[in-house]
Design a protein around this motif. Structure first.
Motif, mmCIF file in Angstrom:
data_model
loop_
_atom_site.group_PDB
_atom_site.id
_atom_site.type_symbol
_atom_site.label_atom_id
_atom_site.label_comp_id
_atom_site.label_asym_id
_atom_site.label_seq_id
_atom_site.Cartn_x
_atom_site.Cartn_y
_atom_site.Cartn_z
ATOM 1 N N SER A 6 80.922 -33.091 53.781
ATOM 2 C CA SER A 6 81.132 -34.385 55.005
ATOM 3 C C SER A 6 80.176 -35.314 54.796
ATOM 4 N N LEU A 8 77.673 -37.953 57.034
ATOM 5 C CA LEU A 8 77.104 -38.163 58.442
ATOM 6 C C LEU A 8 76.400 -39.297 58.438
ATOM 7 N N GLU A 23 74.115 -33.673 65.215
ATOM 8 C CA GLU A 23 74.642 -32.497 65.695
ATOM 9 C C GLU A 23 76.033 -32.571 66.219
ATOM 10 N N GLN A 25 78.157 -34.788 65.222
ATOM 11 C CA GLN A 25 78.852 -35.277 64.118
ATOM 12 C C GLN A 25 79.252 -33.624 63.328
ATOM 13 N N ARG A 26 78.317 -32.810 63.444
ATOM 14 C CA ARG A 26 78.396 -31.637 62.463
ATOM 15 C C ARG A 26 79.423 -30.756 63.420
ATOM 16 N N ARG A 27 79.247 -30.777 64.746
ATOM 17 C CA ARG A 27 80.270 -29.952 65.642
ATOM 18 C C ARG A 27 81.693 -30.238 65.260
ATOM 19 N N GLU A 43 77.114 -31.348 52.872
ATOM 20 C CA GLU A 43 77.201 -32.366 53.615
ATOM 21 C C GLU A 43 75.903 -33.173 53.132
#
Length: 81
Positions: A6, A8, A23, A25-27, A43
């Motif tokens: 990923s 971000l 957070e 974006q992570r979810r 990531e």
């Protein structure tokens, strides 16, 4: 199984330090990868304005994806522009 990295990005140091934006974006990334039965290998996080052309973490992410045959996932395409 499809593998992913990923990327971000947040635009300000404040967002990067507070976790605002990261957070969420992570979810979103985790939900997408879980939905397609993939695996997140790692990531790359960048705290950089969208106006800057030089994005070292994006370069690293693209290079490793090409090297290992993984896919790069971002929450929104404007993260790349």
């Amino acid at each position: 199984m499809t593998t992913f990295y990923s990327y971000l990005r947040v635009s300000t140091q404040g967002q990067g330090q507070s976790g605002l934006g990261l957070e969420a974006q992570r979810r979103t990334v985790a939900e997408y990868i879980a939905g397609c039965g993939g695996e997140l290998l790692g990531e790359f996080v960048e705290v950089e304005s969208g106006r800057k052309a030089q994005r070292n973490e994006l370069d690293k992410a693209l290079n490793i994806c090409m090297r290992v045959g993984a896919r790069l996932v971002v929450v929104k395409l404007d993260m790349l522009s």
